[in-house]
Motif scaffolding. Structure first.
Motif, short mmCIF file in Angstrom:
data_model
loop_
_atom_site.label_atom_id
_atom_site.label_comp_id
_atom_site.label_asym_id
_atom_site.label_seq_id
_atom_site.Cartn_x
_atom_site.Cartn_y
_atom_site.Cartn_z
N GLU A 230 46.19 36.75 -74.89
CA GLU A 230 46.81 36.60 -73.56
C GLU A 230 46.09 37.36 -72.47
O GLU A 230 46.25 37.08 -71.28
CB GLU A 230 48.28 37.02 -73.61
CG GLU A 230 48.53 38.45 -74.04
CD GLU A 230 48.74 38.63 -75.53
OE1 GLU A 230 49.38 39.62 -75.92
OE2 GLU A 230 48.25 37.77 -76.31
N PRO A 236 35.58 29.93 -65.16
CA PRO A 236 36.28 28.90 -64.38
C PRO A 236 35.93 27.47 -64.77
O PRO A 236 36.63 26.53 -64.34
CB PRO A 236 35.84 29.20 -62.94
CG PRO A 236 34.60 30.00 -63.05
CD PRO A 236 34.73 30.78 -64.32
N ASN A 237 34.89 27.28 -65.59
CA ASN A 237 34.53 25.92 -66.00
C ASN A 237 35.21 25.50 -67.31
O ASN A 237 34.85 24.50 -67.92
CB ASN A 237 33.02 25.75 -66.12
CG ASN A 237 32.37 26.78 -67.05
OD1 ASN A 237 33.05 27.46 -67.82
ND2 ASN A 237 31.04 26.90 -66.98
N PRO A 239 38.43 23.88 -68.82
CA PRO A 239 39.59 23.10 -68.35
C PRO A 239 40.91 23.78 -68.71
O PRO A 239 41.06 24.37 -69.79
CB PRO A 239 39.44 21.77 -69.10
CG PRO A 239 37.99 21.68 -69.46
CD PRO A 239 37.55 23.09 -69.70
N LYS A 240 41.88 23.70 -67.81
CA LYS A 240 43.17 24.37 -68.02
C LYS A 240 43.86 23.91 -69.29
O LYS A 240 44.55 24.69 -69.95
CB LYS A 240 44.08 24.14 -66.81
CG LYS A 240 43.65 24.92 -65.57
CD LYS A 240 44.65 24.77 -64.44
CE LYS A 240 44.21 25.58 -63.22
NZ LYS A 240 45.19 25.45 -62.10
N ALA A 241 43.69 22.64 -69.64
CA ALA A 241 44.34 22.12 -70.83
C ALA A 241 43.87 22.82 -72.11
O ALA A 241 44.54 22.77 -73.14
CB ALA A 241 44.10 20.61 -70.95
N HIS A 243 43.03 26.18 -72.20
CA HIS A 243 43.12 27.63 -72.05
C HIS A 243 43.75 28.33 -73.24
O HIS A 243 43.26 29.37 -73.71
CB HIS A 243 43.87 27.99 -70.76
CG HIS A 243 43.01 27.92 -69.55
ND1 HIS A 243 43.33 28.54 -68.36
CD2 HIS A 243 41.83 27.29 -69.33
CE1 HIS A 243 42.39 28.30 -67.46
NE2 HIS A 243 41.47 27.54 -68.02
N LYS A 244 44.86 27.82 -73.74
CA LYS A 244 45.57 28.50 -74.82
C LYS A 244 44.69 28.63 -76.06
O LYS A 244 44.58 29.72 -76.64
CB LYS A 244 46.85 27.74 -75.15
CG LYS A 244 47.70 28.45 -76.22
CD LYS A 244 49.01 27.71 -76.47
CE LYS A 244 49.85 28.43 -77.52
NZ LYS A 244 51.14 27.71 -77.75
N LYS A 247 41.52 30.94 -75.38
CA LYS A 247 41.85 32.36 -75.33
C LYS A 247 41.98 32.94 -76.74
O LYS A 247 41.53 34.06 -77.01
CB LYS A 247 43.14 32.58 -74.54
CG LYS A 247 42.95 32.48 -73.03
CD LYS A 247 44.19 32.92 -72.29
CE LYS A 247 43.94 32.96 -70.78
NZ LYS A 247 45.09 33.55 -70.05
N SER A 294 33.84 25.97 -72.16
CA SER A 294 33.16 25.63 -70.91
C SER A 294 32.73 24.16 -70.94
O SER A 294 32.25 23.67 -71.95
CB SER A 294 31.94 26.53 -70.71
OG SER A 294 32.34 27.85 -70.43
#
Length: 480
Positions: A230, A236-237, A239-241, A243-244, A247, A294
């Protein structure tokens, strides 16, 4: 067996005497020649280090080495895959010259290789860790002889991604053994023992770790506890989809890197304590990077910064008169071998295609390192055609731009200074029309000079007799 080995060494010695350009030979006493320690990581991208500004991981020992070294900050892996990189490292040749452009194929056992050249010059040569250049099964025994490419001391395995108690082979013994714990630690201890063994001759040692390549969650608990998913700050490159998942994976990736960092410190301290640091060249690098989300992808092969950029640190003893510091030259995989030979005062075989950067490092030649080539001959594995839309490409990397074309024409153009995350593709942008035309011209010229016709991957598979499965991947063979 010993008669056969003696005959092999004799033939090799005669061959080497006639295969090197003696005009490049420098007269250096064997006792004054430096030791060479090459430390290879697997899939460590340049961006994932403290000195390169990563916000998540601290690498004090790697940073200390960087401060002591010539840092080729624009180094790339010309073909960002493990086996092709290893072939270029050992031969100083590009993949379409030595025929190694995919994983799990064998480098010609008659190649003029790093191990053979240094052994011929009186060095004791050693290889510890991940080999991945034999192409005869990932856990099969590789016997002494030309399949080991001139390395005499041997504690290695073809390839594994199990980093805890994994299999290796100890010198002449065909019985598989297992590292007692986490490979990166055990292999480092073996390297230190090799370095400290009493011998008047200098050494060439390649220490080849399998980390931080996936699986990302297999580092020791101490290091995994240092990174919480977390808390990870993503590029930033990504994609939000994704992220989980990214990370979670990147926390494990950094855990491996933190362990690597401790081992770099252990190696440097050991060399210091044994009065060998002042006469040892250290190269710290990686075979390629890792996209880790990325551009919506993982791992390597693709021509983006996270895939192609590698650490390239040359710690050079003060006696050679080369100052540490950042270097802007674009440095490629095939340049490592000739540069080491140059720094070692040794002849460079005619078969070598890479650049000897010694004069550049000494400030005598700034004409080199303006650009280099990146290549994908046959996409496979995690970037295969059916599922991942992999494709052939050729690219030109300069100190500012990355320009890539596929079989259909221009594909990518990035201004890496203005757009370090490569989120703005400038292909056919009117403002970059002249720049794109110039890069295309330069790329075409380089490909022609290299004899690269840029044909479909199937052409090169047929030429080199490489068989692939439905996903374009070489099956893991088991020939003993």
């Amino acid at each position: 067996m010993y008669k056969i080995l003696f005959k092999t060494v004799f033939v090799l010695t005669v061959f080497m005497l006639f295969s090197c350009d003696k005009k490049k030979k420098e007269t250096v006493s064997i006792k004054k020649q430096p030791n060479v320690l090459i430390v290879l990581t697997d899939q460590l991208r340049t961006q994932a280090t403290g000195y390169a500004g990563d916000p998540n991981v601290k690498t004090p020992n790697i940073d200390r080495l960087e401060a002591m070294s010539a840092n080729f900050q624009n180094a790339v892996s010309g073909m960002p895959v493990c086996t092709p990189f290893k072939a270029s490292l050992l031969t100083g040749q590009r993949p379409l010259t030595n025929g190694v452009f995919m994983n799990d194929v064998q480098l010609d056992t008659n190649a003029v290789s790093m191990g053979k050249v240094y052994a011929h010059e009186g060095y004791r040569t050693g290889f510890i860790g991940k080999w991945h250049i034999d192409g005869r099964g990932r856990e099969s025994f590789i016997p002494p002889g030309n399949r080991r490419q001139g390395f005499q001391f041997w504690m290695a395995n073809e390839c594994t991604h199990n980093y805890n108690k994994s299999v290796y082979y100890d010198n002449d013994d065909p019985t598989p053994k297992k590292w007692e714990g986490y490979d990166t630690f055990e292999q480092t201890d073996a390297a230190i023992e090799f370095i400290n063994s009493k011998n008047e001759n200098p050494f060439l040692l390649v220490l080849s770790w399998g980390t931080p390549h996936a699986p990302y969650g297999s580092a020791p608990k101490k290091y995994k506890d240092m990174f919480k998913a977390e808390d990870m700050i993503l590029r930033p490159n990504v994609p939000k989809a994704m992220h989980k998942q990214v990370k979670k994976d990147i926390a494990g990736y950094y855990a491996h890197i933190a362990a690597i960092d401790d081992m770099i410190g252990k190696l440097i301290n050991s060399l210091k304590e044994n009065n060998q640091l002042d006469n040892t060249i250290i190269v710290f690098t990686s075979d390629h990077g890792d996209l880790l989300g990325s551009h919506g992808a993982y791992k390597k092969q693709q021509p983006y910064e996270e895939s192609i950029r590698t650490p390239m640190l040359f710690y050079i003893p003060e006696s050679l008169g080369i100052k540490p510091g950042v270097r802007n030259a674009v440095f490629n995989s095939e340049d490592i071998f000739p540069t080491l030979l140059g720094l070692s005062g040794m002849a460079i075989p005619k078969s070598v295609e890479g650049i000897n950067y010694r004069n550049y490092l000494e400030g005598k030649d700034n004409s080199v390192g303006k650009e280099t080539i990146i290549t994908c001959v046959q996409p496979f594995g995690q970037w295969n055609r059916p599922k991942r839309h992999g494709k052939e490409y050729r690219g030109l990397v300069t100190q500012k731009y990355t320009y890539v074309k596929d079989l259909n024409g221009p594909w990518l153009l990035f201004d890496n200074d203005a757009d370090p995350y490569q989120m703005n593709n400038l292909i056919n942008n009117k403002e970059y029309k002249e720049i794109q035309a110039d890069l295309e011209k330069r790329l075409t010229k380089r490909l022609k000079a290299n004899g690269d016709e840029f044909l479909p991957g199937s052409h090169y598979l047929e030429k080199w007799g490489i068989k692939v499965n439905d996903e374009g991947t070489v099956p893991y063979r088991h020939l003993y």
